[in-house]
Design a protein around this motif. Structure first.
Motif, PDB file in Angstrom:
ATOM      1  N   TYR A 299       0.810  -1.219   0.000  1.00  0.00           N
ATOM      2  CA  TYR A 299       0.000   0.000   0.000  1.00  0.00           C
ATOM      3  C   TYR A 299       0.847   1.274   0.000  1.00  0.00           C
ATOM      4  CZ  TYR A 299      -3.906  -3.121   0.706  1.00  0.00           C
ATOM      5  OH  TYR A 299      -4.843  -4.112   0.539  1.00  0.00           O
ATOM      6  N   GLY A 300       2.128   1.126  -0.329  1.00  0.00           N
ATOM      7  CA  GLY A 300       2.930   2.303  -0.596  1.00  0.00           C
ATOM      8  C   GLY A 300       3.963   2.651   0.455  1.00  0.00           C
ATOM      9  N   LYS A 301       4.850   3.574   0.040  1.00  0.00           N
ATOM     10  CA  LYS A 301       5.923   4.114   0.875  1.00  0.00           C
ATOM     11  C   LYS A 301       5.789   5.638   0.826  1.00  0.00           C
ATOM     12  CE  LYS A 301       9.962   2.127  -0.116  1.00  0.00           C
ATOM     13  NZ  LYS A 301      11.048   1.582  -0.987  1.00  0.00           N
ATOM     14  N   TYR A 302       5.521   6.246   1.977  1.00  0.00           N
ATOM     15  CA  TYR A 302       5.223   7.680   2.024  1.00  0.00           C
ATOM     16  C   TYR A 302       6.131   8.384   3.030  1.00  0.00           C
ATOM     17  CZ  TYR A 302       1.025   6.395  -0.570  1.00  0.00           C
ATOM     18  OH  TYR A 302       0.162   5.902  -1.517  1.00  0.00           O
ATOM     19  N   ALA A 303       6.342   9.670   2.809  1.00  0.00           N
ATOM     20  CA  ALA A 303       7.246  10.440   3.672  1.00  0.00           C
ATOM     21  C   ALA A 303       6.776  11.883   3.793  1.00  0.00           C
ATOM     22  CB  ALA A 303       8.667  10.409   3.101  1.00  0.00           C
ATOM     23  N   VAL A 304       7.257  12.540   4.840  1.00  0.00           N
ATOM     24  CA  VAL A 304       7.106  13.991   5.012  1.00  0.00           C
ATOM     25  C   VAL A 304       8.460  14.567   5.408  1.00  0.00           C
ATOM     26  CG1 VAL A 304       4.654  13.969   5.626  1.00  0.00           C
ATOM     27  CG2 VAL A 304       6.389  13.705   7.434  1.00  0.00           C
ATOM     28  N   LEU A 305       8.563  15.881   5.385  1.00  0.00           N
ATOM     29  CA  LEU A 305       9.805  16.564   5.720  1.00  0.00           C
ATOM     30  C   LEU A 305       9.924  16.796   7.223  1.00  0.00           C
ATOM     31  CD1 LEU A 305       9.774  19.308   2.922  1.00  0.00           C
ATOM     32  CD2 LEU A 305      11.189  17.238   2.973  1.00  0.00           C
ATOM     33  N   GLY A 306      11.183  16.798   7.696  1.00  0.00           N
ATOM     34  CA  GLY A 306      11.477  17.180   9.074  1.00  0.00           C
ATOM     35  C   GLY A 306      12.191  18.518   9.103  1.00  0.00           C
ATOM     36  N   ASN A 307      12.404  19.051  10.285  1.00  0.00           N
ATOM     37  CA  ASN A 307      13.007  20.382  10.404  1.00  0.00           C
ATOM     38  C   ASN A 307      14.404  20.459   9.806  1.00  0.00           C
ATOM     39  OD1 ASN A 307      13.400  18.685  12.880  1.00  0.00           O
ATOM     40  ND2 ASN A 307      14.790  20.323  13.473  1.00  0.00           N
TER      41      ASN A 307
END
Length: 411
Positions: free
Chosen positions: A226-234
């Motif tokens: 069902y996927g590989k997802y990411a967000v940014l960190g500081n």
């Protein structure tokens, strides 16, 4: 600035005087004491030299990591020993005052002699952080732990009952120096066979090029159904160094965003997507970094625009203070938030199920593990990598596996 330097020098001088007193109480051989003083001076000069060589256009390097580790290994134990001896001095002073007023004719010195056992006690207590910090550098920083957590939701769509999510966070690839250990961690990630994997930010310390030697390694993370997802960190915004131009900083930022794609993760930038399983679906929302004391680029309203109130919602937000200040009572009722950022300060005490302590808890209300508010949850990952202090004591690097279950809300 000059006042700070003078204060620091005075502080270190007091510490060194107390430590020398303890050693002199226990050791009579002059050559040992002279050797100790010589080594202490050399170490201090090296630390001062290393800090003067810090380049804000480069940021953290292997030398700054080593230096910070050396500072903690040397001066935390010395500070503890100093506090023990200072406590004894206050006792000696109080006893001297009492003796002086009760029996001023007594032919004894105002201050009693320093007691040998107190110096031994202080050295014994100082040995605990000394050995712990050494362990944290040599073993702890790559001592990966898989932590599994099952969370129940009464309104979880039926098709997602038993759905598993692996989370990693705070990779800080610029700090790595052991390919064998990193490959071992990637193997651990793959062994979980989760349905989906989430990466909640901080792929580097500062510069995109830090990740270049590790792209092939992280591409070993297998595809998840069902996927590989990411967000940014500081740290992904490159804001902790001095850039020659605004364009250079922006180019680095774009390169860092591209890194997530280079390791086959879909980067969510204040947006959402739907994860579908048969006729059911859940909303996966990803915001840019939002921290109470850090960059506030995250926009939960923009990211969740179009998401329906009745949808089951999972949020990725790097800094757990976002959950504390904006998310836990948000009108969209975010069911589960994945965060990281704190690292658990990389130093603390954990006895799973019984006791958990770190200095991080005095900064973040949610700093490691699972937290709940009115049936809404945040999970704070302890981090995959390390930063500043090149080690981990008590708070180990973490690979999280969350299982979603349909049923009554329990923690």
């Amino acid at each position: 600035m000059i006042f700070r330097i003078l204060f620091l020098c005075l502080f270190l001088l007091i510490i060194e005087l107390y430590v020398f007193q303890a050693l002199r109480t226990l050791i009579k051989e002059k050559w040992i004491l002279i050797s100790y003083q010589s080594v202490s001076i050399i170490v201090l000069l090296y630390i001062v030299y290393s800090f003067t060589q810090f380049d804000r256009s480069v940021g953290q390097t292997s030398q700054t990591l080593f230096t910070m580790g050396l500072v903690l290994v040397i001066y935390v134990p010395k500070l503890i020993l100093t506090l023990v001896l200072l406590g004894e001095d206050l006792f000696r002073l109080g006893a001297g005052v009492v003796t002086y007023f009760i029996d001023s004719d007594q032919n004894t010195s105002f201050l009693a002699s320093r007691r040998k056992f107190v110096s031994q006690l202080g050295l014994g207590l100082a040995a605990i952080p000394f050995m712990s910090l050494i362990y944290g550098i040599t073993v702890g920083r790559y001592n990966y732990k898989v932590i599994k957590q099952r969370i129940f939701f009464s309104d979880l769509p039926d098709a997602f009952d038993g759905f598993t999510i692996t989370q990693i966070s705070d990779v800080h690839s610029g700090s790595f120096d052991n390919p064998e250990k990193i490959n071992y961690a990637i193997d651990l990630i793959n062994e979980q066979n989760s349905d989906m994997i989430l990466f909640t930010g901080d792929i580097v310390n500062t510069d995109a090029k830090e990740m270049h030697p590790w792209i092939e390694t992280f591409n070993r993370i297998k595809k998840h159904e069902y996927g590989k997802y990411a967000v940014l960190g500081n740290h992904d915004y490159g804001e902790y160094v001095t850039w020659p131009t605004a364009a250079a900083k922006e180019n680095n930022f774009q390169a860092i965003k591209n890194l997530y794609g280079d390791i086959d993760f879909k980067l969510l930038l204040n947006e959402h997507t739907y994860i579908e399983n048969g006729a059911d679906k859940i909303a996966l929302i990803g915001v840019e970094n939002w921290g109470h004391n850090f960059k506030k680029a995250g926009d939960i309203n923009k990211a969740s625009e179009g998401v329906q109130q009745e949808d089951f919602k999972i949020l990725m937000s790097h800094d757990p203070s976002h959950w504390d200040y904006e998310i836990k009572n948000h009108e969209k009722n975010i069911h589960l938030t994945f965060s990281g950022h704190t690292h658990g300060m990389q130093f603390g005490i954990e006895i799973p199920g019984y006791f958990k302590w770190s200095l991080a808890q005095y900064v973040y209300a949610q700093w490691a593990g699972l937290y709940e508010n009115l049936g809404r949850y945040v999970y704070v990952n302890r981090g995959f990598g390390f930063h500043a202090y090149p080690g981990r004591v008590g708070i180990m690097p973490e690979i999280t596996v969350i299982e979603l279950k349909k049923g009554k809300n329990v923690v």
